[in-house]
Design a protein around this motif. Structure first.
Motif, PDB file in Angstrom:
ATOM      1  N   MET A   1       0.839  -1.086   0.052  1.00 22.07           N
ATOM      2  CA  MET A   1      -0.017   0.180  -0.056  1.00 22.07           C
ATOM      3  C   MET A   1       0.959   1.281  -0.074  1.00 22.07           C
ATOM      4  N   GLU A   2       0.161   2.377  -0.380  1.00 20.48           N
ATOM      5  CA  GLU A   2       1.107   3.613  -0.701  1.00 20.48           C
ATOM      6  C   GLU A   2       1.123   4.171   0.539  1.00 20.48           C
ATOM      7  N   MET A   3       2.544   4.574   0.983  1.00 23.18           N
ATOM      8  CA  MET A   3       2.680   5.306   2.515  1.00 23.18           C
ATOM      9  C   MET A   3       2.988   6.703   2.174  1.00 23.18           C
ATOM     10  N   LYS A   4       2.686   7.766   2.446  1.00 22.49           N
ATOM     11  CA  LYS A   4       2.858   8.917   2.294  1.00 22.49           C
ATOM     12  C   LYS A   4       3.621   9.785   3.508  1.00 22.49           C
ATOM     13  N   GLU A   5       3.233   9.368   4.676  1.00 23.92           N
ATOM     14  CA  GLU A   5       3.687  10.227   5.760  1.00 23.92           C
ATOM     15  C   GLU A   5       4.363   9.104   7.139  1.00 23.92           C
ATOM     16  N   LEU A   6       5.311   9.779   7.813  1.00 20.69           N
ATOM     17  CA  LEU A   6       5.628   8.837   9.064  1.00 20.69           C
ATOM     18  C   LEU A   6       4.633   8.791   9.992  1.00 20.69           C
ATOM     19  N   ASP A   7       3.555   7.951   9.854  1.00 24.46           N
ATOM     20  CA  ASP A   7       2.405   7.972  10.592  1.00 24.46           C
ATOM     21  C   ASP A   7       2.736   7.052  11.700  1.00 24.46           C
ATOM     22  N   LYS A   8       1.802   6.563  12.350  1.00 22.80           N
ATOM     23  CA  LYS A   8       2.054   5.645  13.561  1.00 22.80           C
ATOM     24  C   LYS A   8       1.904   4.377  12.945  1.00 22.80           C
ATOM     25  N   PHE A   9       1.288   3.866  11.967  1.00 23.63           N
ATOM     26  CA  PHE A   9       1.478   2.660  11.283  1.00 23.63           C
ATOM     27  C   PHE A   9       2.756   2.450  10.751  1.00 23.63           C
ATOM     28  N   VAL A  10       3.537   3.372  10.106  1.00 26.12           N
ATOM     29  CA  VAL A  10       4.686   3.340   9.381  1.00 26.12           C
ATOM     30  C   VAL A  10       5.793   3.239  10.625  1.00 26.12           C
ATOM     31  N   THR A  11       5.575   4.132  11.576  1.00 28.90           N
ATOM     32  CA  THR A  11       6.576   4.171  12.578  1.00 28.90           C
ATOM     33  C   THR A  11       6.663   2.849  13.567  1.00 28.90           C
ATOM     34  N   SER A  12       5.429   2.137  13.637  1.00 28.09           N
ATOM     35  CA  SER A  12       5.216   1.064  14.400  1.00 28.09           C
ATOM     36  C   SER A  12       5.865  -0.345  13.712  1.00 28.09           C
ATOM     37  N   ALA A  13       5.514  -0.099  12.366  1.00 26.99           N
ATOM     38  CA  ALA A  13       6.163  -1.339  11.539  1.00 26.99           C
ATOM     39  C   ALA A  13       7.639  -1.077  11.466  1.00 26.99           C
TER      40      ALA A  13
END
Lengths: 151, 143
Positions: A75-87
């Motif tokens: 999936m496309e990620m655009k920001e360093l959100d909680k989902f991205v930083t947690s992964a």
């Protein structure tokens, strides 16, 4: 502090990237620094206790963190959100867990703490470490640094 | 979620189930990350979470039954990892119901789950495949 202590971390980083992402990280320069200063925006800090007290810090550029999570999720990620930083935090946790197995082979028995995430530009991660061993990696998804600070 | 052939462990049933699990976790993540209206999203998150949770139990049971059948030496350890994971999902399901919808909480949980599942399948589970296939090979040789 011995540079050979860095080897299990390098090996674990290499193995996890290859197994999970089919990406082979190229090891670059190893340096010894006084402080852990990074210009990379997504930092995962794993505290370490036991025979080695200190921390392992994984520093990814924003772009690389987004690409890694895109390569896992599709999936496309655009920001360093909680989902991205947690992964990414879990990725640091997995690499560090594997690294402690390698350190145990050097008769160094350590435990690791849950990941802490620090995001932002030009970060100085203060630790009580005397010195920080830093290794740079280059991959097709971008560049990242792994710092190992030992108190 | 992205499935790679390198994640296969070489046991057909398990590989199929892993792909289904990836699909269900993918649906959950997609729902969590969608920008639908909150009341719609809340329900869909719960639905996809439960749909995934059910399959986690189905798959772990089937995989553990195979481990037992082939006397997998790492069974106890692996069973423990599965139990901890199931407990974590159950705890999240409960907290989710109580908190209703806390965006940060759900995003954090699903991000960690993404990486955790890929590593579990791509790395931890590989030993099971190696063990089962070596048992089968030995059986065929002694026939």
């Amino acid at each position: 502090m011995d540079v050979k202590n860095l080897n299990p971390i390098i090996a674990a980083t290499d193995s996890v990237f290859q197994t999970m992402l089919s990406v082979k990280p190229e090891k670059g320069k190893v340096s010894i620094q006084e402080d852990l200063v990074t210009d990379k925006e997504a930092n995962v800090i794993i505290g370490m206790t036991g025979d080695i007290k200190g921390s392992i810090v994984y520093s990814f550029s924003k772009d690389m963190a987004l690409k890694v999570v895109e390569a896992m999720s599709g999936m496309e990620m655009k920001e360093l959100d909680k989902f991205v930083t947690s992964a990414m935090g879990e990725l640091g946790n997995i690499i560090s867990g594997k690294a402690t197995t390698g350190l145990a082979e050097q008769d160094l028995f350590c435990d690791i703490a849950p990941p802490q995430i620090v995001t932002g530009k030009n970060i100085n991660i203060t630790s009580e470490a005397d010195k920080v061993l830093m290794v740079k990696f280059n991959t097709e998804l971008g560049e990242f640094d792994v710092g190992f600070s030992i108190k | 979620m992205i499935w790679r052939d390198e994640y296969k462990i070489g046991v057909e049933l398990v590989d199929k189930q892993h792909q289904e699990l990836f699909k269900r976790l993918g649906n959950f993540i997609q729902t969590v990350r969608s920008d639908k209206e909150e009341s719609v999203k809340k329900k869909e998150v719960e639905k996809t979470l439960n749909f995934m949770g059910e399959y986690v139990a189905t798959h772990f049971d089937a995989e553990e039954a195979l481990q037992k059948k082939y006397n997998y030496p790492g069974f106890e350890n692996h069973h423990q990892i599965h139990e901890e994971f199931k407990a974590e999902v159950a705890e999240f399901q409960q907290e989710y119901r109580e908190n209703k919808f806390d965006e940060d909480f759900v995003m954090e949980f699903s991000g960690r789950l993404l990486t955790w599942l890929i590593n579990h399948v791509a790395s931890t589970d590989q030993d099971i495949g190696e063990h089962i296939n070596s048992v089968i090979e030995n059986e065929e040789e002694t026939k």
